[in-house]
Scaffold this active site. Structure first.
Site, short mmCIF file in Angstrom:
data_model
loop_
_atom_site.label_atom_id
_atom_site.label_comp_id
_atom_site.label_asym_id
_atom_site.label_seq_id
_atom_site.Cartn_x
_atom_site.Cartn_y
_atom_site.Cartn_z
N ASN A 43 0.83 -1.21 0.00
CA ASN A 43 0.00 0.00 0.00
C ASN A 43 0.87 1.26 0.00
O ASN A 43 0.60 2.22 -0.72
CB ASN A 43 -0.90 0.02 1.24
N GLU A 139 4.91 -6.03 9.10
CA GLU A 139 4.27 -7.28 8.69
C GLU A 139 5.31 -8.23 8.10
O GLU A 139 4.96 -9.17 7.38
CB GLU A 139 3.14 -7.00 7.69
N ASP A 242 -1.38 4.00 5.50
CA ASP A 242 -0.38 3.69 4.47
C ASP A 242 -0.28 4.83 3.46
O ASP A 242 0.82 5.18 3.01
CB ASP A 242 -0.74 2.38 3.76
#
Ligand code: RIB
Length: 292
Positions: A43, A139, A242
């Site tokens: 993103n 992540e 993001d």
């Protein structure tokens, strides 16, 4: 053209919308189901590319149909994919999102994103070295965040750490990062019980706490400042953070002041929530500039 490298996740968002969020043990009927590109790293890369930067993504996908779609999406947004590899035998990362009651709930399955290891990132050392700014999130494995922070220090490249989702961040990374952009919840995980105003003073012009539509709070060396956000009709807030980070990186890399970079990023983030999907509402350069 400014050069931005993103080290992070690339996933597929599986999005259900319903009127009500189920509680534990409950089943509710949904209104729709859609599959759209997501992942915090991807993103941020797409947000920065739409705003005119040359963006290189360092990430991993599975060798499945989702991985092919994620790669196609990068290409159609002009993101350089030389370091986005399909990993044999792995599944692509997925985010399982419920949109209900005006907000989202997300469960992320990292899958191939866990293959973004320090060794994997080493093959992209030249891209990192030649960047105006590097962005990273959480992540991917923690040791990769540490490693990228060390690479950025070695090559004197500013690192923008978006510490999302919330988890422990080693102090060496906190110290080395040029900018850290937690939301209030992530800031509490990072800095524990210490009052936010004290933490902000410790990291002037570096720790930028996002407060949703209220804007961004930081300490400018003299006083605490809030750069206001914008009120819009929100359709889907997924990916707003993001978009903020991608736009912030672009503005900084172009040499805008911190305050102007934050205004630019707030504006881009506010536009992003007016459409469905993490990337669906991410604005182009002209859309942000004409609305500022
Ligand atoms: O920040 C939003 C993103 O978080 C979503 O696109 C989803 O993939 C989750 O990782």
């Amino acid at each position: 053209m400014t050069k931005i490298t993103v080290v992070g996740s690339a996933s597929m968002d599986l999005v259900v919308s319903s009127n009500k969020r189920p509680v534990a043990g409950e089943t509710v009927l949904g209104n729709s189901f859609k599959t759209v590109p997501g992942g915090k790293g991807a993103n941020q890369a797409v947000a920065a590319a739409r705003l005119g930067a040359e963006v290189t993504m360092i990430g991993c996908v599975g060798d499945d149909h989702l991985g092919n779609s994620i790669l196609d999406n990068f290409k159609s947004n002009g993101v350089i994919t030389d370091y986005v590899q399909p990993i044999a035998g792995m599944e692509s990362g997925t985010a399982h999102i419920i949109l209900a009651e005006g907000d989202n709930s997300i469960v992320v399955v990292k899958a191939a994103n866990d293959c973004v290891t320090p060794t994997y990132v080493d093959q992209a050392e030249e891209a990192i070295k030649g960047s105006d700014i590097v962005m990273i999130q959480q992540e991917i494995p923690e040791e990769t965040v540490v490693h990228v922070s060390e690479m950025c220090a070695k090559y004197n490249v500013p690192l923008l750490l978006n510490p999302a989702p919330a988890r422990f961040v080693p102090q060496s990374v906190v110290e080395q990062a040029a900018y850290i952009t937690p939301n209030e919840h992530e800031a509490a995980i990072l800095f524990g019980d210490e009052p936010l105003s004290d933490v902000l003073r410790r990291y002037p012009n570096k720790l930028l706490v996002t407060e949703g539509k209220n804007g961004v709070r930081y300490f400018d060396g003299t006083e605490e400042v809030v750069v206001s956000g914008y009120t819009v009709n929100a359709v889907d807030t997924t990916g707003a953070g993001d978009t903020f980070n991608g736009a912030f990186a672009v503005a900084l890399a172009e040499g805008k002041s911190l305050k102007d970079s934050l205004k630019f990023a707030n504006r881009a983030a506010s536009l992003s929530v007016t459409k469905f999907g993490a990337q669906g509402g991410m604005p182009t350069r002209s859309e942000v500039e004409s609305s500022l």
